[in-house]
Design a protein around this motif. Structure first.
Motif, PDB file in Angstrom:
ATOM      1  N   PHE A  13       0.668  -1.336   0.050  1.00  0.00           N
ATOM      2  CA  PHE A  13      -0.037  -0.050  -0.046  1.00  0.00           C
ATOM      3  C   PHE A  13       0.881   1.195   0.180  1.00  0.00           C
ATOM      4  O   PHE A  13       0.631   2.203  -0.745  1.00  0.00           O
ATOM      5  N   ALA A  14       2.068   1.280   0.912  1.00  0.00           N
ATOM      6  CA  ALA A  14       2.828   2.395   0.910  1.00  0.00           C
ATOM      7  C   ALA A  14       3.478   2.592  -0.368  1.00  0.00           C
ATOM      8  O   ALA A  14       3.599   3.854  -0.740  1.00  0.00           O
ATOM      9  N   LYS A  15       3.929   1.723  -1.133  1.00  0.00           N
ATOM     10  CA  LYS A  15       4.509   1.830  -2.515  1.00  0.00           C
ATOM     11  C   LYS A  15       3.599   2.495  -3.351  1.00  0.00           C
ATOM     12  O   LYS A  15       3.963   3.354  -4.239  1.00  0.00           O
ATOM     13  N   LYS A  16       2.399   1.963  -3.217  1.00  0.00           N
ATOM     14  CA  LYS A  16       1.250   2.411  -4.272  1.00  0.00           C
ATOM     15  C   LYS A  16       0.690   3.961  -3.914  1.00  0.00           C
ATOM     16  O   LYS A  16       0.644   4.891  -4.794  1.00  0.00           O
ATOM     17  N   VAL A  17       0.757   4.166  -2.670  1.00  0.00           N
ATOM     18  CA  VAL A  17       0.176   5.511  -2.372  1.00  0.00           C
ATOM     19  C   VAL A  17       0.925   6.802  -2.114  1.00  0.00           C
ATOM     20  O   VAL A  17       0.816   7.791  -2.171  1.00  0.00           O
ATOM     21  N   ALA A  18       2.125   6.364  -1.351  1.00  0.00           N
ATOM     22  CA  ALA A  18       2.643   7.366  -0.520  1.00  0.00           C
ATOM     23  C   ALA A  18       3.502   8.311  -1.340  1.00  0.00           C
ATOM     24  O   ALA A  18       4.238   7.596  -2.595  1.00  0.00           O
ATOM     25  N   ASP A  19       3.638   9.552  -1.107  1.00  0.00           N
ATOM     26  CA  ASP A  19       4.672  10.456  -1.632  1.00  0.00           C
ATOM     27  C   ASP A  19       6.004  10.254  -0.747  1.00  0.00           C
ATOM     28  O   ASP A  19       6.979  10.623  -1.307  1.00  0.00           O
ATOM     29  N   ARG A  20       5.629  10.050   0.463  1.00  0.00           N
ATOM     30  CA  ARG A  20       6.771   9.920   1.198  1.00  0.00           C
ATOM     31  C   ARG A  20       6.735   8.694   2.347  1.00  0.00           C
ATOM     32  O   ARG A  20       5.827   8.652   2.744  1.00  0.00           O
ATOM     33  N   ILE A  21       7.864   8.070   2.833  1.00  0.00           N
ATOM     34  CA  ILE A  21       7.630   6.999   3.672  1.00  0.00           C
ATOM     35  C   ILE A  21       8.582   7.456   4.914  1.00  0.00           C
ATOM     36  O   ILE A  21       9.837   7.759   4.684  1.00  0.00           O
ATOM     37  N   ILE A  22       8.043   7.430   6.147  1.00  0.00           N
ATOM     38  CA  ILE A  22       8.876   7.818   7.208  1.00  0.00           C
ATOM     39  C   ILE A  22       9.155   6.833   8.234  1.00  0.00           C
ATOM     40  O   ILE A  22       8.155   5.699   8.345  1.00  0.00           O
ATOM     41  N   PHE A  23      10.509   6.290   8.380  1.00  0.00           N
ATOM     42  CA  PHE A  23      10.867   5.417   9.256  1.00  0.00           C
ATOM     43  C   PHE A  23      11.118   5.854  10.878  1.00  0.00           C
ATOM     44  O   PHE A  23      11.960   6.674  10.969  1.00  0.00           O
ATOM     45  N   MET A  24      10.310   5.529  11.879  1.00  0.00           N
ATOM     46  CA  MET A  24      10.465   5.921  13.071  1.00  0.00           C
ATOM     47  C   MET A  24      11.057   4.602  13.953  1.00  0.00           C
ATOM     48  O   MET A  24      10.675   3.637  13.722  1.00  0.00           O
ATOM     49  N   ASP A  25      11.913   5.020  15.024  1.00  0.00           N
ATOM     50  CA  ASP A  25      12.444   4.002  15.834  1.00  0.00           C
ATOM     51  C   ASP A  25      12.807   4.735  17.099  1.00  0.00           C
ATOM     52  O   ASP A  25      13.472   5.677  16.982  1.00  0.00           O
ATOM     53  N   GLY A  26      12.488   4.239  18.272  1.00  0.00           N
ATOM     54  CA  GLY A  26      12.776   4.951  19.489  1.00  0.00           C
ATOM     55  C   GLY A  26      12.120   6.363  19.615  1.00  0.00           C
ATOM     56  O   GLY A  26      12.722   7.061  20.336  1.00  0.00           O
TER      57      GLY A  26
END
Lengths: 246, 256
Positions: free
Chosen positions: A202-215
């Motif tokens: 879904f992210a690949k199809k829709v996102a303009d930007r992907i954010i990866f969060m940790d901690g």
């Protein structure tokens, strides 16, 4: 245009007692942009989007919605720039029928007449493809249908920004696609949205930007193409390896 | 339940037949004699006050309880404190001392404040029962409201409902089905505790029984009748509540 950003976040910090949930987050989201947030559980994804619409208060930093600074206490609310939200657990009102769930906000909060609210609600039920379920109680519907009702309920308020907090995590696998379809449609129509999800397709199809969060921090952000092809950090690589294996 | 009732009845009536010493003397309330009939009318006449007293006290308690319970759910520490102090304080006062305080003490305070209010036995009993019970109803409300998941409040917030609207349209309709059974329990408690009003001269069931006992000196028969009078009242309430529960769906298990 004066307000180029739908959401502006600067130095956002929040702790639950000793646990630092968010650690100086900076994030700007443009009007019409679709942002997907992913990351391991406890990384602060949900807390971040719950701060955006005032469900959670925050300790430090600034949040502006369409140029209006938000109060760090929970009371804060934007009226002319409404923010809709879809929860993991749907949170439909179980004592009301589907159509009543949809009409409640427009009638009580926006002051629409019963007739106008009904028209609007019916239209949105068409849009999420369950017009025939209008008079049923939420618990008579499947999980996927309930989540689509929840989306329609949020859209009934005509929001300018939609927040999705793991909208498919509580669903049986076969119902995930019907809910994602509705969200994809919404994205195509130009809605600004922030989606917390593990659905990478879904992210690949829709996102303009992907954010990866940790901690509690934003570790990495990139366009979907770059994000999946060339993850920059070890933590992100590890995370992607784990979830893409399924 | 019904069988136990019959058993009691048989026990008492047989008791009256089988004892030559005359331990039982049902003649005091024998409706076929003039004196007995007068006594019965007098005793049963107490229903009026007991019922009226209980209903008014219960309504007040339901209202005060809500007003006391809502601050407990607020984020404001002072409001929370108010709730805790009220509940802990009121809950710890035994009914009888509170009744004396309201009936004999409160008018003195009011007078010193320039209010010349005479609290009669009827209102004295109502005020006491309502306040004493409100601490318990407040806790029932709190438990009921807190049992509704936080997600409901959050969802209501995201569609722009304010605090009042959230309570009125989202939380209370759900909480009410859970609150009703314990609230009914409290109503039964009020009915039974209304007997204390006899002490300050309220002409309700217990007071009237006491008065006949003094003149007739047949405590066993009259107090037996008194117990059955309360039993009838409480059973009637139970049936009423069952019916209401069915209508509201409280008897179904929650599904949200």
């Amino acid at each position: 245009m004066k307000n180029t950003f739908a959401v502006e976040i600067q130095g956002l910090t929040k702790s639950f007692k000793d646990f630092k949930a968010l650690n100086t987050i900076d994030l700007n989201i443009k009007h019409g942009e679709k942002v997907v947030i992913c990351g391991p559980s406890g990384s602060g994804k949900s807390t971040l989007i719950r701060c955006i619409n005032g469900l959670e208060d925050f300790d430090e930093g600034k949040i502006s919605i369409s140029g209006n600074p938000q109060n760090p206490t929970k009371e804060s609310f934007v009226s002319d720039f409404h923010i809709g939200m879809v929860f993991q657990q749907f949170n439909l009102f179980p004592h009301l029928s589907v159509i009543e769930n949809l009409k409640l906000g427009p009638m009580k909060s926006l002051g629409l007449s019963e007739k106008d609210a009904e028209t609007r609600a019916r239209k949105l039920l068409e849009r999420v493809k369950i017009p025939e379920q209008a008079l049923k109680k939420p618990n008579q519907l499947s999980g996927g249908q309930q989540q689509r009702v929840a989306i329609a309920r949020a859209l009934c308020m005509e929001p300018k920004l939609m927040l999705f907090d793991e909208p498919t995590s509580a669903l049986d696998p076969e119902m995930i696609s019907e809910v994602l379809e509705v969200i994809v449609d919404l994205a195509r129509e130009g809605m600004t949205m922030v989606v917390v999800t593990h659905e990478m397709g879904f992210a690949k199809k829709v996102a303009d930007r992907i954010i990866f969060m940790d901690g509690g921090s934003i570790v990495e952000q990139n366009s979907p193409g770059m994000f999946f092809k060339k993850p920059q950090t070890a933590r992100c690589k590890k995370f992607l390896k784990q979830i893409l294996h399924h | 339940m019904f069988r136990i009732l019959i058993l009691f009845f048989v026990f008492f009536t047989l008791g009256s037949c089988s004892s030559p010493e005359g331990t039982w003397g049902w003649y005091v309330i024998d409706p076929s004699t003039k004196a007995g009939w007068t006594n019965i009318k007098f005793l049963v006449g107490g229903f009026y006050s007991t019922i009226l007293l209980s209903i008014i006290a219960a309504f007040l308690s339901i209202f005060i309880g809500l007003v006391v319970a809502l601050p407990a759910m607020s984020d404001n520490k002072l409001l929370k404190l108010f709730n805790r102090v009220y509940v802990e304080f009121i809950r710890s006062i035994p009914l009888l001392p509170m009744l004396f305080w309201v009936f004999y003490g409160l008018p003195v305070i009011l007078k010193s404040m320039g209010i010349d209010a005479n609290i009669d036995a009827f209102w004295g009993a109502i005020i006491t029962l309502a306040i004493s019970d409100s601490a318990f109803t407040a806790e029932i409300y709190r438990a009921g409201i807190q049992s509704i998941s936080k997600g409901q409040t959050e969802a209501a917030k995201t569609i722009g409902l304010n605090y009042y609207q959230t309570m009125r349209y989202v939380i209370m309709p759900q909480a009410l089905r859970r609150i009703l059974p314990p609230l009914a329990n409290q109503f039964i408690y009020i009915v039974k505790m209304s007997a204390f009003a006899s002490v300050i001269g309220m002409q309700e069931l217990t007071r009237r029984a006491n008065e006949i006992v003094v003149t007739e000196y047949r405590p066993l028969e009259i107090y037996t009748l008194l117990i059955f009078e309360y039993l009838i009242l409480v059973l009637l309430i139970s049936f009423g509540v069952r019916y209401l529960e069915k209508k509201l769906g409280s008897n179904e298990s929650a599904n949200s």
